[in-house]
Enzyme design. Structure first.
Site, PDB file in Angstrom:
ATOM      1  N   ARG A 135       0.882  -1.182  -0.449  1.00  0.00           N
ATOM      2  CA  ARG A 135      -0.354   0.208  -0.383  1.00  0.00           C
ATOM      3  C   ARG A 135       0.812   1.317   0.186  1.00  0.00           C
ATOM      4  O   ARG A 135       1.298   1.216   0.450  1.00  0.00           O
ATOM      5  CB  ARG A 135      -0.850   0.225   0.769  1.00  0.00           C
ATOM      6  CG  ARG A 135      -1.834   1.339   1.580  1.00  0.00           C
ATOM      7  CD  ARG A 135      -2.651   1.101   2.625  1.00  0.00           C
ATOM      8  NE  ARG A 135      -2.913   2.555   2.702  1.00  0.00           N
ATOM      9  CZ  ARG A 135      -2.809   3.532   3.988  1.00  0.00           C
ATOM     10  NH1 ARG A 135      -1.771   3.106   5.003  1.00  0.00           N
ATOM     11  NH2 ARG A 135      -3.230   4.929   3.558  1.00  0.00           N
ATOM     12  N   ARG A 180      -6.089  17.809   5.974  1.00  0.00           N
ATOM     13  CA  ARG A 180      -4.889  17.705   6.126  1.00  0.00           C
ATOM     14  C   ARG A 180      -3.888  18.836   7.069  1.00  0.00           C
ATOM     15  O   ARG A 180      -4.083  19.369   5.893  1.00  0.00           O
ATOM     16  CB  ARG A 180      -3.566  16.420   5.690  1.00  0.00           C
ATOM     17  CG  ARG A 180      -4.144  14.956   5.687  1.00  0.00           C
ATOM     18  CD  ARG A 180      -3.816  13.598   4.367  1.00  0.00           C
ATOM     19  NE  ARG A 180      -3.530  12.975   4.989  1.00  0.00           N
ATOM     20  CZ  ARG A 180      -3.980  11.822   5.084  1.00  0.00           C
ATOM     21  NH1 ARG A 180      -2.266  11.904   6.189  1.00  0.00           N
ATOM     22  NH2 ARG A 180      -3.772  10.379   5.487  1.00  0.00           N
ATOM     23  N   THR A 222      -5.519   0.123  10.583  1.00  0.00           N
ATOM     24  CA  THR A 222      -5.594   1.051  11.746  1.00  0.00           C
ATOM     25  C   THR A 222      -5.529   0.513  13.367  1.00  0.00           C
ATOM     26  O   THR A 222      -6.169  -0.538  13.782  1.00  0.00           O
ATOM     27  CB  THR A 222      -6.129   2.171  12.045  1.00  0.00           C
ATOM     28  OG1 THR A 222      -6.489   2.680  10.852  1.00  0.00           O
ATOM     29  CG2 THR A 222      -6.056   3.441  13.097  1.00  0.00           C
ATOM     30  N   LYS A 225     -12.737   3.491   1.775  1.00  0.00           N
ATOM     31  CA  LYS A 225     -12.634   3.432   2.956  1.00  0.00           C
ATOM     32  C   LYS A 225     -13.669   3.820   3.847  1.00  0.00           C
ATOM     33  O   LYS A 225     -14.218   5.203   3.809  1.00  0.00           O
ATOM     34  CB  LYS A 225     -11.274   4.608   3.464  1.00  0.00           C
ATOM     35  CG  LYS A 225     -10.680   4.038   2.913  1.00  0.00           C
ATOM     36  CD  LYS A 225      -8.764   5.118   2.731  1.00  0.00           C
ATOM     37  CE  LYS A 225      -8.248   5.047   3.662  1.00  0.00           C
ATOM     38  NZ  LYS A 225      -6.980   5.915   3.407  1.00  0.00           N
TER      39      LYS A 225
END
Length: 483
Positions: free
Chosen positions: A32, A69, A268, A210
């Site tokens: 990834r 971000r 995660t 996601k």
């Protein structure tokens, strides 16, 4: 064969020949890359390096998507609880209490009293006031807000564009560099997935949606229908929703995706402690085990392999836990799963599962162009390995995300008006040593296909019998035309 797949995020600590080879040798199934970090040139070089080492390793590239971000900076903003912090669009500022972000209109979406979380919810800020484009906050925790970290605003609809300019650049890059999957952040509806699909065009690139906020959970079924697979991003999901509920949300996502025959990556903090420690915690071992038992097709390492001190040890640990779980019969043969709709492929998929329970089957060979048939069988978690055979290396790599499936590319013609290619596939796999005389194998394919007709054929053969009937030892020259 590794049934549960392991996704490894490639970063500064793993982007070298030696480490990549060791990751592959110890259980990495999929590499990834995070398009939100590093330059596209860095990603291009990394893709080339991975393909040079092993061209069969699938590559998943996350596009930035709707995630907000902090702007890149050499030094993060270090703060104590109770300090003032201003969040503003544009570049990072020289003053110690001002941090730049990638989204230019956050001031329009927030009001005093709203909460902002950062770095997977570990940092917390309370909005004090809105002053022009500046969002003035009070820090609720102490810590360091570094560049490139994601922001979450729980239960607030942030009106970021569905597809950004940067997304389009990364998607074009993904097409040119022939990645296998794109991961799309903060998917909230089928419309979002459809837009990404249109940008990808007819390229053999899968879409991993996601699941990261409440809007995605509310529209989960329509997102599953449009997506190639899902990722449960527990960092953002825990920050955007009620953190106490992410365990149940994960179980629900896995269950509903399995009904649709779609793979799911659980991500995660699966081995978060191994970023700095050589040994995992007991809770992390249990987390990996339960994710597999609940139906995860793949489990993911993020910082553990991207920036951690023990990337290879983390993969070894994850593979060992997955192997231990796969020894247990409770992970297999969930025949109580209902068919989501009545169809021939669904019926054949369930029949294969029941046959594998009733008699000793060594392998299942699924001859497929699209991977649909492999999906239908994989969701039943059968014990025998599933060999998904296609005539395209790119498609074969896509199949490797499926639980219990190994994608195999064979240069053989697939016929629509006769059965010959099934025997050709069996013979070529026998020649390779993939199938043995002693093995009993289920073959499934689509025969005489027409619109909407998928996976309508099933046969069981002892390989030694096929070899004797077709006299394979005497056909070396004939086989050469298919090899």
């Amino acid at each position: 064969m590794n049934k549960t797949k392991i996704v490894c995020t490639i970063g500064p600590r793993s982007c070298n020949t030696n480490t990549l080879k060791r990751l592959i040798a110890n259980g990495m199934s999929i590499a990834r890359l995070n398009g939100s970090h590093n330059t596209l040139e860095w990603h291009r070089r990394t893709i080339k390096l991975i393909r040079t080492i092993d061209e069969n390793i699938p590559i998943l590239l996350d596009i930035p998507g709707r995630k907000i971000r902090t702007k890149k900076s050499d030094e993060g903003f270090r703060f104590s609880r109770g300090q003032e912090l201003t969040i503003t669009p544009g570049k990072n500022h020289a003053t110690r209490n001002k941090v730049g972000i990638t989204y230019g209109h956050l001031h329009r979406d927030l009001k005093a009293g709203d909460t902002i979380l950062a770095d997977d919810g570990t940092l917390k800020f309370r909005v004090q006031s809105i002053e022009g484009r500046d969002v003035v906050c009070r820090t609720m925790t102490k810590g360091v807000l570094k560049g490139g970290k994601g922001l979450n605003i729980p239960f607030v609809k942030v009106n970021t564009p569905i597809v950004t300019k940067r997304d389009r650049e990364v998607i074009d890059f993904a097409i040119k560099n022939r990645v296998d999957w794109v991961g799309v952040s903060f998917v909230e509806s089928a419309v979002h997935v459809a837009k990404i699909r249109r940008l990808l065009g007819k390229n053999n690139i899968g879409i991993i949606s996601k699941i990261e906020n409440q809007y995605a959970i509310d529209n989960l079924d329509e997102i599953i229908e449009q997506s190639s697979g899902l990722m449960v991003d527990r960092g953002d999901l825990g920050a955007e929703t009620c953190i106490e509920g992410i365990g149940m949300a994960q179980k629900d996502i896995l269950s509903r995706a399995k009904e649709h025959g779609k793979p799911v990556i659980v991500a995660t903090e699966m081995l978060h402690s191994m970023i700095r420690n050589p040994q995992p915690t007991k809770a992390e071992i249990v987390d990996i085990s339960n994710s597999i038992l609940d139906g995860a097709s793949a489990i993911m390492l993020s910082g553990e392999t991207a920036v951690g001190d023990y990337p290879v040890a983390a993969v070894k640990t994850m593979r060992a836990v997955a192997d231990e779980v796969e020894k247990n019969d409770s992970v297999y043969n969930k025949t109580n799963m209902s068919l989501n709709h009545a169809s021939i492929p669904n019926a054949i998929g369930k029949s294969i599962c029941e046959i594998c329970q009733a008699m000793p089957i060594d392998k299942v060979v699924c001859i497929t162009l699209s991977g649909y048939a492999a999906n239908m069988i994989s969701r039943y978690r059968i014990k025998p390995p599933i060999l998904a055979v296609t005539n395209s290396r790119e498609k074969a790599r896509l199949f490797d995300l499926l639980w219990g499936v190994e994608g195999i590319s064979l240069e053989t013609p697939f016929y629509s008006d006769k059965y010959d290619h099934i025997i050709h596939v069996a013979e070529m796999l026998w020649k390779r040593g993939t199938l043995l005389d002693s093995q009993t194998v289920i073959f499934t394919a689509v025969i005489f296909p027409r619109k909407g007709n998928k996976m309508n054929f099933l046969a069981i053969h002892k390989i030694g019998n096929l070899r004797a009937v077709f006299n394979w030892e005497k056909t070396e020259r004939r086989i050469a035309q298919y090899a």
